[in-house]
Design a protein around this motif. Structure first.
Motif, PDB file in Angstrom:
ATOM      1  N   SER A  91       5.877  10.561  -3.034  1.00  0.00           N
ATOM      2  CA  SER A  91       4.271  10.482  -3.054  1.00  0.00           C
ATOM      3  C   SER A  91       3.652   9.455  -3.679  1.00  0.00           C
ATOM      4  O   SER A  91       4.371   8.461  -4.635  1.00  0.00           O
ATOM      5  CB  SER A  91       3.770  11.616  -4.044  1.00  0.00           C
ATOM      6  OG  SER A  91       2.440  11.632  -4.074  1.00  0.00           O
ATOM      7  N   THR A  92       2.811   8.824  -2.805  1.00  0.00           N
ATOM      8  CA  THR A  92       1.956   7.544  -3.336  1.00  0.00           C
ATOM      9  C   THR A  92       0.970   7.945  -4.381  1.00  0.00           C
ATOM     10  O   THR A  92      -0.094   7.244  -4.467  1.00  0.00           O
ATOM     11  CB  THR A  92       1.462   6.888  -2.014  1.00  0.00           C
ATOM     12  OG1 THR A  92       0.468   7.904  -1.593  1.00  0.00           O
ATOM     13  CG2 THR A  92       2.423   6.421  -1.100  1.00  0.00           C
ATOM     14  N   GLY A  93       1.201   8.877  -5.184  1.00  0.00           N
ATOM     15  CA  GLY A  93       0.450   9.283  -6.196  1.00  0.00           C
ATOM     16  C   GLY A  93       1.033  10.083  -7.296  1.00  0.00           C
ATOM     17  O   GLY A  93       2.067  10.270  -7.133  1.00  0.00           O
ATOM     18  N   SER A  94       0.361  10.326  -8.287  1.00  0.00           N
ATOM     19  CA  SER A  94       1.109  11.333  -9.585  1.00  0.00           C
ATOM     20  C   SER A  94       0.845  12.633  -9.116  1.00  0.00           C
ATOM     21  O   SER A  94      -0.136  13.287  -8.911  1.00  0.00           O
ATOM     22  CB  SER A  94       0.423  10.891 -10.796  1.00  0.00           C
ATOM     23  OG  SER A  94       0.778  12.057 -11.915  1.00  0.00           O
ATOM     24  N   ASP A 152      11.291   0.095   4.360  1.00  0.00           N
ATOM     25  CA  ASP A 152      10.886   0.668   2.842  1.00  0.00           C
ATOM     26  C   ASP A 152       9.861   0.874   2.343  1.00  0.00           C
ATOM     27  O   ASP A 152       9.679   1.561   1.416  1.00  0.00           O
ATOM     28  CB  ASP A 152      12.085  -0.289   1.904  1.00  0.00           C
ATOM     29  CG  ASP A 152      13.429  -0.104   2.208  1.00  0.00           C
ATOM     30  OD1 ASP A 152      13.904   1.091   2.936  1.00  0.00           O
ATOM     31  OD2 ASP A 152      14.036  -1.044   1.979  1.00  0.00           O
ATOM     32  N   LEU A 153       8.567   0.545   3.091  1.00  0.00           N
ATOM     33  CA  LEU A 153       7.413   0.815   2.566  1.00  0.00           C
ATOM     34  C   LEU A 153       6.673   1.642   3.128  1.00  0.00           C
ATOM     35  O   LEU A 153       6.610   1.736   4.524  1.00  0.00           O
ATOM     36  CB  LEU A 153       6.812  -0.730   2.831  1.00  0.00           C
ATOM     37  CG  LEU A 153       5.283  -0.621   2.389  1.00  0.00           C
ATOM     38  CD1 LEU A 153       4.998  -0.369   0.797  1.00  0.00           C
ATOM     39  CD2 LEU A 153       4.521  -1.921   2.759  1.00  0.00           C
ATOM     40  N   SER A 154       5.960   2.923   2.517  1.00  0.00           N
ATOM     41  CA  SER A 154       4.968   3.874   3.053  1.00  0.00           C
ATOM     42  C   SER A 154       3.645   3.468   2.609  1.00  0.00           C
ATOM     43  O   SER A 154       3.375   3.180   1.375  1.00  0.00           O
ATOM     44  CB  SER A 154       5.445   4.924   2.550  1.00  0.00           C
ATOM     45  OG  SER A 154       6.717   5.552   2.950  1.00  0.00           O
ATOM     46  N   LEU A 155       2.788   3.132   3.525  1.00  0.00           N
ATOM     47  CA  LEU A 155       1.513   2.964   3.214  1.00  0.00           C
ATOM     48  C   LEU A 155       0.427   3.706   3.858  1.00  0.00           C
ATOM     49  O   LEU A 155       0.576   4.096   4.971  1.00  0.00           O
ATOM     50  CB  LEU A 155       1.051   1.330   3.921  1.00  0.00           C
ATOM     51  CG  LEU A 155      -0.381   0.797   3.860  1.00  0.00           C
ATOM     52  CD1 LEU A 155      -0.516   0.733   2.231  1.00  0.00           C
ATOM     53  CD2 LEU A 155      -0.639  -0.292   4.652  1.00  0.00           C
ATOM     54  N   THR A 156      -0.424   4.135   2.666  1.00  0.00           N
ATOM     55  CA  THR A 156      -1.312   5.341   3.367  1.00  0.00           C
ATOM     56  C   THR A 156      -2.775   4.805   2.777  1.00  0.00           C
ATOM     57  O   THR A 156      -3.220   4.353   1.886  1.00  0.00           O
ATOM     58  CB  THR A 156      -1.143   6.487   2.026  1.00  0.00           C
ATOM     59  OG1 THR A 156       0.273   7.063   2.252  1.00  0.00           O
ATOM     60  CG2 THR A 156      -2.010   7.693   2.538  1.00  0.00           C
ATOM     61  N   ALA A 188       0.404   3.101  -1.785  1.00  0.00           N
ATOM     62  CA  ALA A 188       1.735   2.757  -1.171  1.00  0.00           C
ATOM     63  C   ALA A 188       2.955   3.210  -2.045  1.00  0.00           C
ATOM     64  O   ALA A 188       2.807   3.156  -3.207  1.00  0.00           O
ATOM     65  CB  ALA A 188       1.842   0.981  -1.204  1.00  0.00           C
ATOM     66  N   TYR A 189       3.995   3.387  -1.320  1.00  0.00           N
ATOM     67  CA  TYR A 189       5.349   3.800  -2.025  1.00  0.00           C
ATOM     68  C   TYR A 189       6.339   2.820  -1.439  1.00  0.00           C
ATOM     69  O   TYR A 189       6.402   2.723  -0.058  1.00  0.00           O
ATOM     70  CB  TYR A 189       5.690   5.146  -1.743  1.00  0.00           C
ATOM     71  CG  TYR A 189       6.926   5.426  -2.243  1.00  0.00           C
ATOM     72  CD1 TYR A 189       7.041   6.017  -3.819  1.00  0.00           C
ATOM     73  CD2 TYR A 189       8.237   5.488  -1.747  1.00  0.00           C
ATOM     74  CE1 TYR A 189       8.256   6.240  -4.451  1.00  0.00           C
ATOM     75  CE2 TYR A 189       9.279   5.812  -2.347  1.00  0.00           C
ATOM     76  CZ  TYR A 189       9.399   6.279  -3.716  1.00  0.00           C
ATOM     77  OH  TYR A 189      10.585   6.558  -4.378  1.00  0.00           O
ATOM     78  N   TYR A 190       7.070   1.914  -2.169  1.00  0.00           N
ATOM     79  CA  TYR A 190       8.163   1.188  -1.799  1.00  0.00           C
ATOM     80  C   TYR A 190       9.611   1.589  -2.484  1.00  0.00           C
ATOM     81  O   TYR A 190       9.702   1.856  -3.533  1.00  0.00           O
ATOM     82  CB  TYR A 190       8.081  -0.394  -2.406  1.00  0.00           C
ATOM     83  CG  TYR A 190       9.014  -1.073  -2.008  1.00  0.00           C
ATOM     84  CD1 TYR A 190       8.842  -1.676  -0.472  1.00  0.00           C
ATOM     85  CD2 TYR A 190      10.090  -1.552  -2.609  1.00  0.00           C
ATOM     86  CE1 TYR A 190       9.914  -2.513  -0.109  1.00  0.00           C
ATOM     87  CE2 TYR A 190      11.047  -2.414  -1.986  1.00  0.00           C
ATOM     88  CZ  TYR A 190      10.914  -3.007  -0.967  1.00  0.00           C
ATOM     89  OH  TYR A 190      11.844  -3.785  -0.451  1.00  0.00           O
TER      90      TYR A 190
END
Length: 744
Positions: free
Chosen positions: A53-56, A456-460, A497-499
């Protein structure tokens, strides 16, 4: 398109679900994932979604919930970072929950959902959550903070709390849970469900009660009785290349609780923290809640859509001590002023009247108010997810639209009483109406977000839109007016984003726009709450191991607070404070050690540190602010919160201990009294730092039956959790509970 304006409750109170069920049945569908659950109730999604997840995000599943058998959501959330709680009644009947420094008052700034649907009585018109779902019947709890909050709304500053009710089982399943405890605590919880062919059903019932741990001078009840009933019916409509499900959920809940807003003085608290004054002997809350929800889900290989139609009705009456008046005129102190300085020449007669040690005169007439309110919340929402390849990139697109309407209708009245020999006696005067008004909101909200994968990078990238029309009508006799309209349109973007550093770890961060709407009754000069919210974190998850640390920063361009009776105001009023900064860090560390082939040692540490500061110097009539200097911190926000959970488990038994700490909290942003007659009566006062240790254990008698026992507040510490709205209020004392469960 459905025109919600034509369904305005002032003209037609028929449930929206009844009116548009036929439309839903012929147009939309919803459903299951054979590999997971057939019900789409989660806001987090799959386990992989949670890890990357790109958040908590925090998930508390059924096994975690059963460790301590808590009925109080405040105690459950002690293990979630970034959650700030203001305790009130000790049982969690009306929780006060905030995330990342937003006011916890009546949980009004977070989105509270049940099975993915807003569950507050009127989340747009009157967001104070006087109704809260019974957590004892939930099988999972999800907490979402950060950029993904824009998917839920309308409040996007803090986050979302989603409560997941029991699912219809795939085969015959049932359970019985009986519990007994201190202060005549009792619990009866049972459910039964099955799926036969394509048809499934579930029925569930819950009853909780206790006599209460406070003692009223002269005698009286301080406990509660709560009951919940729920039924679900679903039917599969699978095709060759898709799966789908339709489900109907019906629920009913009620509560009678002998609760009060009247606390006691600090001196009386030191002598007996569980005392209640004689004047509160008639105080009582009664409410009823009904819910109808129709859900459809359809799922193809790379696309799914969930449609929900919902209707919630909530009715409550709270009869309680409100204030003193004098039939002879002159100055009359507020209850808060009386309890802060009870021995002064001015306040002593009123204090002695509250305690029942002195009979009323015509200058000390006690006013009890009945805050009778009727709410409803109804609408239709569609959420979809679509995985596709586009322009050489993998896209995970999520979106949704919600048509929502809610309303609060206030019918508040007051009755006057004398205190005679420690008992309340009516003055014989006629009941007087006070607040008689209606607030209604129609809202259309949309969101869409796209997660793109670059190795490897997820961009939302995402955006939420809210189109809100609010209506207010004063229905007071002789002053009735037409509905006054208030409009708000806003777009709320987010990027995160999540790397992926490895298969098990990654860094993530994001920024999103925060927003909290104003209620329809508020004047135009009261501005909506707006902020820009930032977070940056690191996460490691591998089997039972988890490590996560997140830094967050909320940059308010305008902080808005609403003040109701629960916060010490006579009427529901909203205030602006301008620029405010709130920032801090959340950290979680957990693991499970295998001591040998039989024994395991699960443990976790959760820590939150938060700082806050007003950026302007100003005066506010809001008593929790008062005279504010630049750099002052916001009230009811602890600098440090810590919890430590430790367990020992074997094949047939388990023991867990949970220790939690929350630092002292300011009762008012104002640092000290200045002598100005407008001073906040709680300026310079803080709540106690709260430390608590709970212990629980269970033993499996057979594969189907279990004995359990627990002790809340082992060391029987008594602390002041709050002085709002009127006087010091205690934490719950030591409580014992034993129970038996049978499952089949």
């Amino acid at each position: 398109m459905i025109n919600l304006n034509e369904l305005r409750p002032s003209m037609n109170k028929k449930p929206l679900a009844v009116l548009i069920t036929s439309i839903l049945l012929s147009t939309f569908a919803v459903a299951d994932d054979d590999n997971t659950s057939i019900e789409r109730m989660s806001v987090i999604g799959s386990k992989e979604d949670l890890i990357k997840s790109t958040g908590s995000v925090t998930l508390i599943d059924e096994l975690e919930l059963e460790k301590f058998e808590y009925d109080d959501i405040g105690r459950i959330l002690a293990t979630v970072p970034g959650v700030n709680i203001r305790q009130e009644d000790g049982y969690g009947l009306r929780p006060n929950i905030g995330f990342r420094g937003v006011t916890p008052e009546r949980s009004k700034k977070i989105n509270i959902m049940e099975d993915g649907v807003l569950i507050g009585p009127a989340p747009y018109s009157a967001s104070a959550a006087y109704y809260f779902p019974n957590t004892t019947r939930m099988t999972a709890i999800e907490v979402t903070k950060g950029p993904s909050t824009i998917k839920y709304g309308p409040n996007t500053v803090a986050g979302t709390l989603n409560l997941i009710s029991r699912q219809v089982p795939d085969s015959q399943e049932g359970a019985l849970d009986l519990g007994l405890g201190t202060d005549n605590y009792g619990k009866l919880h049972a459910y039964y469900g099955d799926t036969v062919g394509d048809f499934g059903f579930l029925v569930e019932g819950l009853h909780l009660k206790a006599d209460g741990f406070k003692k009223i001078d002269g005698g009286g009840d301080t406990g509660f009785d709560k009951s919940d009933l729920m039924a679900k019916f679903n039917y599969r409509l699978d095709g060759d290349d898709y799966s789908q499900l339709i489900e109907l959920k019906l629920s009913y809940g009620e509560e009678t609780s002998d609760e009060t807003y009247l606390g006691i003085t600090d001196a009386d608290f030191a002598e007996n923290p569980y005392r209640r004054y004689a004047s509160s002997q008639l105080d009582q809350m009664n409410w009823e809640h009904q819910q109808v929800q129709l859900t459809h889900h359809i799922e193809f290989s790379d696309f799914n859509a969930t449609t929900r139609i919902y209707r919630n009705d909530f009715e409550r009456d709270w009869f309680k001590v409100n204030e003193f008046i004098s039939s002879q005129g002159g100055f009359v102190p507020t209850l808060q002023q009386i309890l802060r300085d009870p021995t002064s020449e001015q306040n002593l007669p009123y204090y002695q009247t509250l305690t029942g040690d002195r009979d009323s005169t015509l200058r000390e007439i006690l006013v009890l108010s009945t805050n009778a309110r009727e709410y409803y919340s109804q609408g239709m929402q569609i959420d979809f997810a679509w995985d596709l390849g586009l322009f050489g990139l993998e896209h995970e697109i999520e979106g949704g639209i919600r048509f929502h309407e809610d309303q609060i209708e206030r019918n508040h009245i007051e009755d006057n009483f004398f205190v005679r020999s420690g008992n309340l006696q009516s003055t014989g005067e006629a009941t007087k109406p006070t607040s008689t008004n209606t607030e209604n909101t129609e809202a259309l909200s949309v969101y869409i977000q796209d997660t793109l994968q670059f190795e490897d990078l997820s961009l939302t990238l995402g955006v939420r839109g809210e189109s809100i029309d609010g209506y207010y009508q004063n229905r007071a006799p002789g002053r009735k007016q037409d509905f006054l309209k208030k409009t708000n349109r806003i777009w709320l973007p987010s990027v995160s984003a999540y790397y992926e550093l490895s298969e098990f770890s990654g860094i993530f961060g994001g920024v999103h726009s925060g927003f909290v709407p104003t209620s329809p009754a508020q004047a135009a000069e009261v501005k909506t709450e707006k902020s820009v919210n930032y977070e940056l974190g690191y996460r490691y998850v591998n089997s039972g191991q988890k490590a996560e640390v997140i830094g967050f920063f909320t940059d308010y361009s305008n902080l808005k607070e609403s003040c109701s009776v629960s916060a010490g105001c006579d009427t529901d009023t909203e205030f602006n404070a301008g620029e405010v900064d709130i920032y801090g860090v959340e950290a979680t560390l957990s693991d499970t050690y295998k001591l040998n082939s039989q024994l395991s040692l699960p443990w976790s540490i959760v820590y939150t540190h938060t700082e806050s500061e007003f950026k302007d110097t100003f005066y506010s009539d809001f008593t929790q602010w008062g005279f504010v200097n630049e750099g002052d911190g916001v009230p009811y926000l602890a600098d440090d919160m810590l919890s430590l959970s430790l367990g020992l488990t074997a094949n047939n038994w388990q023991i867990f201990i949970l220790a939690s700490y929350s630092g002292e909290m300011k009762e008012s942003a104002q640092a000290a009294l200045t002598g100005d007659p407008r001073d906040s009566s709680l300026a310079g006062i803080k709540t106690d730092a709260l430390s608590n240790v709970d212990l629980s254990g269970s033993y499996n008698l057979t594969s189907n039956s279990q004995l359990y026992a627990k002790i809340d507040n082992i060391f029987d510490t008594a602390k002041i959790s709050s002085r709002r709205p009127f006087g010091a209020r205690p934490t719950k004392p030591r409580q014992f509970q034993v129970g038996y469960k049978y499952r089949f």
